[in-house]
Design a protein around this motif. Structure first.
Motif, short mmCIF file in Angstrom:
data_model
loop_
_atom_site.label_atom_id
_atom_site.label_comp_id
_atom_site.label_asym_id
_atom_site.label_seq_id
_atom_site.Cartn_x
_atom_site.Cartn_y
_atom_site.Cartn_z
N GLN A 240 4.12 8.85 1.34
CA GLN A 240 3.27 7.73 0.94
C GLN A 240 1.84 8.20 1.01
OE1 GLN A 240 4.80 4.71 3.85
NE2 GLN A 240 4.08 3.33 2.26
N GLU A 241 1.08 7.92 -0.03
CA GLU A 241 -0.34 8.25 -0.04
C GLU A 241 -1.08 6.92 -0.11
OE1 GLU A 241 -0.21 10.76 -3.43
OE2 GLU A 241 0.95 12.28 -2.37
N ILE A 242 -1.68 6.53 1.00
CA ILE A 242 -2.26 5.19 1.12
C ILE A 242 -3.78 5.28 1.02
CG2 ILE A 242 -2.48 3.17 2.64
CD1 ILE A 242 0.22 4.26 3.96
N THR A 243 -4.32 4.68 -0.06
CA THR A 243 -5.76 4.66 -0.29
C THR A 243 -6.22 3.22 -0.44
OG1 THR A 243 -5.45 6.71 -1.58
CG2 THR A 243 -7.62 5.67 -1.67
N PRO A 244 -7.20 2.76 0.33
CA PRO A 244 -7.89 3.49 1.40
C PRO A 244 -7.03 3.63 2.65
CG PRO A 244 -8.73 1.24 1.20
CD PRO A 244 -7.76 1.42 0.08
#
Length: 327
Positions: A240-244
């Motif tokens: 998972q790439e959580i931005t912000p």
């Protein structure tokens, strides 16, 4: 007059397929009203221009020109989308500097420096940028497993020093597994860095030159399903790439300032994406990528989107930053 832009992609490393994806995304999203873009595949056995019908035309390496439809085409600018060698280690940068062709990534010295994880971290250390305890090996060195464990502890990471962050990397829990991890890393590079395992939140920080200013993009938190952020996690959806990122305002301020400081200390240009791990609220740098992935799913484009920067703007700005100001 539209500017003629060569988008270089491919390269000589294990990441060439990802680079082709990145280059094709740049080609698709560049503003057609401002730029005429050409896909240039750079491989060990050939440098070719690939047209819309996937027909190939050789590149003249003497001046980086192509000949198609009876015309010779030279380029106003090169957009560098090569991950790994020769696009991320300074070779292409030096070549284009000799030819006096502007290119979108950092200069050749910065590329060579940042491509070596151990050189990068050593240079940044006096500037207060922390990194994990580490042990270095060059191919041919005698391997003292006890000395390695004493220096970095277990578990630890064994990494190819100059091969991006996706290949030749192992997380090692037992001393008896170190030898095979070292052999795997040597398949990618003749230099190895072995680092202590840092337990904490991993984040990725994009820094770009945007409209003449150094800009830190919204921070991405990396949460991997795998044991670490490996190739599968990075490119095959196992993370998972959580931005912000879900970090405190204090952590955000610290890591943003550190990433910007590193960018400015090194006199960087173009894109950079630095990886950090928080340990006891302090960011530790792992590495810096100077030609990060540029697909629609890649981290830096995700960050730009959150910052309100479209792909057309992101890519177009990179070109405008390096073109002569009167052009």
């Amino acid at each position: 007059m539209k500017k003629k832009v060569a988008i270089i992609m491919g390269g000589y490393s294990s990441e060439y397929k990802i680079s082709l994806n990145s280059g094709n995304v740049v080609h698709t999203y560049l503003d057609k009203n401002e730029f005429e873009s050409y896909r240039i595949h750079i491989f060990k056995d050939k440098w070719v221009y690939v047209d819309e019908n996937d027909e190939e035309f050789p590149v003249n390496k003497d001046d980086f020109s192509i000949r198609t439809n009876g015309k010779t085409i030279t380029f106003d600018c090169v957009f560098n989308a090569i991950h790994g060698t020769p696009g991320e280690d300074g070779l292409m940068q030096a070549y284009f500097e000799l030819l006096n062709i502007p290119q979108t990534s950092c200069d050749y010295y910065q590329a060579a420096l940042t491509f070596s994880k151990r050189d990068l971290l050593s240079v940044l250390k006096p500037y207060g940028i922390k990194s994990a305890p580490s042990y270095y090996l060059n191919m041919g060195d005698s391997i003292d497993l006890d000395a390695i464990v004493e220096k970095v502890g277990l578990p630890c990471f064994v990494k190819a020093n100059k091969a991006g962050s996706s290949f030749g990397i192992s997380k090692v829990y037992k001393k008896e597994d170190l030898q095979s991890a070292i052999e795997l890393a040597y398949k990618e590079d003749n230099e190895i860095i072995i680092e202590a395992f840092l337990e904490g939140t991993e984040v990725s920080v994009g820094v770009i030159k945007f409209k003449g200013e150094t800009k830190v993009l919204p921070i991405t938190e990396i949460v991997t399903e795998n044991d670490f952020f490996d190739y599968e996690a990075k490119y095959e959806g196992k993370s998972q790439e959580i931005t912000p990122a879900r970090i405190t305002p204090e952590q955000e301020k610290k890591v943003s300032e550190m990433a910007k400081h590193a960018y400015e200390v090194l006199k960087m240009k173009g894109f950079s994406r630095s990886e950090f791990i928080f340990v006891n609220n302090e960011p530790y740098m792992l590495e810096m990528n100077t030609t990060p992935g540029l697909t629609t799913e890649s981290i830096l484009p995700q960050q730009a989107k959150i910052a309100g920067i479209s792909l057309a703007e992101l890519f177009g700005n990179a070109i405008k930053e390096v073109l002569p100001k009167n052009s």
